[in-house]
Design a protein around this motif. Structure first.
Motif, PDB file in Angstrom:
ATOM      1  N   GLU A   1      11.493  20.487  53.838  1.00 21.81           N
ATOM      2  CA  GLU A   1      10.774  20.548  52.554  1.00 21.81           C
ATOM      3  C   GLU A   1       9.276  20.294  52.744  1.00 21.81           C
ATOM      4  O   GLU A   1       8.445  20.908  52.084  1.00 21.81           O
ATOM      5  CB  GLU A   1      11.373  19.543  51.570  1.00 21.81           C
ATOM      6  CG  GLU A   1      12.696  20.043  51.027  1.00 21.81           C
ATOM      7  CD  GLU A   1      13.480  18.953  50.316  1.00 21.81           C
ATOM      8  OE1 GLU A   1      14.018  19.247  49.240  1.00 21.81           O
ATOM      9  OE2 GLU A   1      13.556  17.825  50.831  1.00 21.81           O
TER      10      GLU A   1
ATOM     11  N   GLN B   1       7.965  23.482  54.124  1.00 17.06           N
ATOM     12  CA  GLN B   1       7.863  24.505  53.070  1.00 17.06           C
ATOM     13  C   GLN B   1       6.665  24.236  52.172  1.00 17.06           C
ATOM     14  O   GLN B   1       5.989  25.161  51.721  1.00 17.06           O
ATOM     15  CB  GLN B   1       9.152  24.541  52.251  1.00 17.06           C
ATOM     16  CG  GLN B   1      10.277  25.222  53.009  1.00 17.06           C
ATOM     17  CD  GLN B   1      11.627  25.020  52.349  1.00 17.06           C
ATOM     18  OE1 GLN B   1      11.813  24.118  51.528  1.00 17.06           O
ATOM     19  NE2 GLN B   1      12.585  25.857  52.718  1.00 17.06           N
TER      20      GLN B   1
ATOM     21  N   GLY C   1       3.483  25.499  53.763  1.00 18.64           N
ATOM     22  CA  GLY C   1       3.370  26.948  53.567  1.00 18.64           C
ATOM     23  C   GLY C   1       2.257  27.533  54.418  1.00 18.64           C
ATOM     24  O   GLY C   1       2.020  27.119  55.550  1.00 18.64           O
TER      25      GLY C   1
END
Ligand code: SF4
Length: 255
Positions: A71, A74, A77
């Motif tokens: 997470e 992510q 990014g």
């Protein structure tokens, strides 16, 4: 987001020692992405020194509930939160065992790491691997490089391998702290002065800080020399000291 959610969010970052937060894609270094958009500032005046104090009762939990390394990755990014995005090839998030009781933290990626997206793969990385595996073997500890977790304070290569600027360390440091909270290691080894500063807030040089136990939140931190410093031929004494530091941290974690 409700006002209560926002308050909890800001408290969470304040507990990490963050003074400023930036919306994704923006920040003081994200000049190519347009005007800086600051949505919260001065959420805490907490001195970074607080991070080196022993844990106090009632300290906030180490990780936001359920956040995993994936997470955090992510959320990074295609990060443009600071100016280091401008020259990078690959974001170097971290590598190794995400359940490791020991995490090594360096400064930032170099050319080899930037090309491969993996931390500590150049000459300094090879020395780090040898240091970990040879010291463990000598001390009777069954440990390979892939058993530990390795990452850096900043995830993108600073141009010309310069030291990261304080604002870059502060912006990217939030990801380091979240990685540490997701892993919850038993101990952290800070490789070099930049990692030591980011984790402990201490400004002294490595020669002063090494060999002692400091803390990041309630996790013990051992500072030692960055392997790139040890590669210089005239640093034989530092090499011996780094081996001593490593022995201490390995026994602390794995005995
Ligand atoms: S160094 Fe960190 S904050 Fe800056 S662009 Fe790279 S991932 Fe984002």
């Amino acid at each position: 987001m409700t006002p209560d959610d926002l308050r909890k969010y800001l408290e969470y970052y304040r507990d990490l020692g963050m003074k400023e937060l930036y919306r994704r894609g923006h920040g003081p270094g994200a000049r190519s992405r347009g005007e800086e958009t600051r949505f919260a500032h001065n959420i805490s005046e907490a001195p970074s020194e607080a991070s080196v104090l022993p844990p106090t009762p009632g300290t906030q939990p180490l990780a936001p509930e359920g956040e995993s390394l994936l997470e955090v990755l992510q959320d990074i990014g295609d990060c443009h939160r600071c100016r280091l995005c401008e020259g990078r090839n690959k974001i170097v998030f971290g590598a190794g065992n995400e359940h490791s009781p020991l995490v090594f933290v360096g400064e930032g990626p170099g050319a080899d790491e930037d090309a491969q997206g993996i931390p500590f793969v150049g000459r300094a990385g090879q020395l780090l691997t040898q240091m970990i595996e040879n010291t463990a073997k000598k001390e009777g500890i069954d440990l390979r490089r892939e058993d530990v977790y390795i990452c850096n304070v900043v995830k993108c290569r600073p141009p010309g391998n310069r030291t990261p600027e304080p604002d870059e360390m502060e912006i990217c440091g939030q990801f380091l702290f979240r990685q540490l909270m997701a892993i919850k290691p038993k101990a952290i080894c800070a490789l070099g002065g930049t990692a030591a500063r980011a984790l402990t807030g201490r400004k002294e040089g490595v020669t002063k800080l090494r060999g002692k136990w400091l803390r990041w939140r309630d996790i013990p931190v051992m500072v030692t020399y960055h392997p790139s410093y040890l590669l210089r031929p005239y640093n034989q004494n530092a090499k011996r000291e780094a081996w001593e530091d490593l022995k201490r941290i390995l026994h602390f974690v794995y005995d």
